[in-house]
Design an enzyme around this catalytic site. Sequence first.
Site, PDB file in Angstrom:
ATOM      1  CE  LYS A 144      -4.276  -1.667   0.236  1.00  0.00           C
ATOM      2  NZ  LYS A 144      -5.303  -1.345  -0.773  1.00  0.00           N
ATOM      3  CE  LYS A 240     -10.499  -4.466  -4.020  1.00  0.00           C
ATOM      4  NZ  LYS A 240     -10.173  -3.225  -3.280  1.00  0.00           N
TER       5      LYS A 240
END
Length: 321
Positions: A144, A240
């Site tokens: 990240k 997703k």
Amino acid sequence: MKLRARAEQFPLARTFSISRGSRTVADVVTVSVEANGDTGFGECVPYARYDESIGSVIGAIQSLRLPVDRNELQQCLPPGAARNAVDCALWDLEAKQAGLRVWELAGQAEPGPVVTAYTLSLDDPTEMAHQAARQASRPLLKIKLGGPGDLERLEAVRSAAPAARIIVDANEGWTVSAYERLIPAFLDLGIEMVEQPFPVGEDAVLDEVERPIPVCADESCHDRTSLARLSGRYDMINIKLDKTGGLTEAMALRDLARERGFEIMVGCMVGTSLAMAPAVLVAQGAAVTDLDGPLLLAADRETALRYEGSDLFPPASGLWG
């Protein structure tokens, strides 16, 4: 038919941070659909980035008029977390009523294990190096990023995990100048993919910048209607279930995206094994799988997916499907 939705909370093993903020718990909505003595289950993760909350998702689910089947559901609720939980619960219910597994109902081959990425939370370079060192034996790490110090973070991670494949996720956190400054270093460090570098609505700049590393659409891709404006800008899409609104649309999106030349990534919000289980079906043959949500929890559901290192196995029928 009886439909129930309840909020549940699962503490994380450590604080999880991205460019938009941090969390210490996974707040999920668990759905059950009961009919003729069988009960199907599903889970979703409401996401504030998409104007969702626990309350709004439960309210949307409770607004459904029963009975409802999966085909009707696609018209009753928009893509998003609420529809995802109900859709997956209906798949689970149908499988139990038919005495089959979900992949048989969907006309797919029996799924096998997949290798999942393991996500390192956004932090200062020293702490991210510590995270990487603890996970250095994993084959694929997802880092990240999304702010000042990104290059130092990544250099620290690469030093601590020299053998791991690495992909990065900016969560809409970069400007064009930041992207162009980082890409040469990413090539030197062996970074394999960059996920959602620019904010949704500003990603037309991908028509103009060089893409020597594949770029993946996450926040910019929700369902099949997203694909038209992604062509030529992105090389890959991140599917997703909480964005597509369930397994039904996720499988359709995957198939259409492949037809249009996109590589497939299958990702997740931070949820439990119940949320990951349907996504394992979508992840079959994907270029990248990122279904590590349960690995980030302090404790998963009692009936959980099986992970052996980074190998994720299909769900047992006692969990889902």
